[in-house]
Scaffold this active site. Structure first.
Site, PDB file in Angstrom:
ATOM      1  N   LYS A  92     -18.231  14.492 -22.506  1.00 40.49           N
ATOM      2  CA  LYS A  92     -17.546  14.181 -21.252  1.00 40.49           C
ATOM      3  C   LYS A  92     -17.611  12.686 -20.948  1.00 40.49           C
ATOM      4  CE  LYS A  92     -17.922  18.583 -18.790  1.00 40.49           C
ATOM      5  NZ  LYS A  92     -18.446  19.270 -17.582  1.00 40.49           N
ATOM      6  N   GLY A  93     -16.437  12.094 -20.735  1.00 40.73           N
ATOM      7  CA  GLY A  93     -16.367  10.682 -20.374  1.00 40.73           C
ATOM      8  C   GLY A  93     -16.610   9.716 -21.514  1.00 40.73           C
ATOM      9  N   LYS A 150     -18.292   4.049 -22.457  1.00 44.04           N
ATOM     10  CA  LYS A 150     -19.304   4.556 -21.528  1.00 44.04           C
ATOM     11  C   LYS A 150     -20.460   5.149 -22.343  1.00 44.04           C
ATOM     12  CE  LYS A 150     -15.581   5.923 -18.369  1.00 44.04           C
ATOM     13  NZ  LYS A 150     -14.881   7.048 -17.715  1.00 44.04           N
ATOM     14  N   ASP A 205     -12.331   7.717 -12.777  1.00 50.80           N
ATOM     15  CA  ASP A 205     -12.217   8.359 -14.086  1.00 50.80           C
ATOM     16  C   ASP A 205     -11.073   9.360 -13.952  1.00 50.80           C
ATOM     17  OD1 ASP A 205     -12.904   9.210 -16.718  1.00 50.80           O
ATOM     18  OD2 ASP A 205     -14.002  10.891 -15.859  1.00 50.80           O
ATOM     19  N   SER A 252      -9.612   7.620 -22.001  1.00 54.48           N
ATOM     20  CA  SER A 252      -8.490   8.238 -22.710  1.00 54.48           C
ATOM     21  C   SER A 252      -7.310   7.282 -22.836  1.00 54.48           C
ATOM     22  CB  SER A 252      -8.037   9.502 -21.972  1.00 54.48           C
ATOM     23  OG  SER A 252      -6.853  10.009 -22.543  1.00 54.48           O
ATOM     24  N   GLU A 312     -16.944   9.657 -10.845  1.00 60.09           N
ATOM     25  CA  GLU A 312     -17.196  10.228 -12.166  1.00 60.09           C
ATOM     26  C   GLU A 312     -17.751  11.644 -12.066  1.00 60.09           C
ATOM     27  OE1 GLU A 312     -17.080   9.693 -15.392  1.00 60.09           O
ATOM     28  OE2 GLU A 312     -16.409   7.609 -15.605  1.00 60.09           O
ATOM     29  N   ASP A 362     -10.382  12.450 -16.477  1.00 62.98           N
ATOM     30  CA  ASP A 362     -10.698  13.807 -16.925  1.00 62.98           C
ATOM     31  C   ASP A 362     -11.849  14.399 -16.122  1.00 62.98           C
ATOM     32  OD1 ASP A 362      -8.763  13.524 -18.952  1.00 62.98           O
ATOM     33  OD2 ASP A 362     -10.215  12.492 -20.214  1.00 62.98           O
TER      34      ASP A 362
END
Length: 223
Positions: free
Chosen positions: A49-50, A151, A13, A122, A175, A15
């Protein structure tokens, strides 16, 4: 869990794992939430997040009880506005934003001939990797625009292995978010969580922060 010797590739991942861009995403979503009159909370920030852009927007609208207030076209414009905010914040991005130890870890993987791919939700990840001078280390990238599901669906990590021509059991996914760990586990890959082990309790491996992530430490954790 598979043995360390079976691992041939690592799927990242972006970010919050490679760089601090999660902070930029948070600021951009916060700006949009303020404009929409939705109260920004730490819990809401963690939920995003994610998670893919449109799914994140829907979570924000739901948090403010506004999920039925906008057409799909209007939602697309809101998501584009958030992205413009994010890109503006990225102007100041540099190698200083790489999280502790991650450049060294990625270089270590390359030196030991592991394959490396990116599984970021992203659409701006190629820009980020270029700014961080890390793009040269990646053997493949999943294009989030080609995915059907975001996700925690496993699709992105399944594809992350496919772009490396590896089997899922030959890969470790990294992650920092619950949704991402669920995605890796659903793809039947070894999940490595970075962050609070209580929050990421479904991860096969866990390190408190990025500085702990090395091949030696991963091998020890898998033995």
């Amino acid at each position: 869990m598979v043995k360390f010797e079976q691992i041939k590739g690592f799927i990242f991942d972006l970010d919050g794992v490679i760089a601090n861009t999660s902070l930029y995403h948070g600021k951009a979503w916060h700006q949009l939430a303020d404009e929409l009159g939705v109260t920004w909370t730490e819990d809401l920030a963690n939920q995003l997040k994610g998670v893919a852009r449109m799914d994140s927007l829907n979570l924000i609208l739901k948090a403010g009880g506004k999920e039925n207030d906008y057409t799909e076209d209007e939602k697309e414009k809101l998501a584009a506005k958030k992205n413009d905010n994010y890109l503006g914040l990225l102007d100041s991005l540099s190698q200083d934003d790489i999280l502790p130890g991650m450049k060294e870890f990625i270089e270590e993987l390359s030196d030991h001939h592991y394959l490396i791919s990116l599984a970021s939700s992203s659409k701006n990840s190629p820009i980020v990797l270029k700014k961080l001078d890390l793009a040269k280390y990646f053997d493949g990238k999943v294009d989030p625009a080609t995915l059907t599901h975001g996700k925690p669906d496993p699709e992105i990590y399944v594809r992350g292995a496919e772009v490396l021509n590896l089997k899922p059991e030959e890969c470790i996914g990294l992650e920092d978010a619950i949704a991402g760990i669920k995605s890796i586990n659903g793809a039947h890959e070894t999940s490595l969580g970075i962050g609070d082990p209580k929050m990421l309790n479904e991860a096969d491996l866990n390190f408190n922060d990025t500085s702990e992530v090395t091949l030696e430490n991963i091998k020890k954790a898998m033995d």
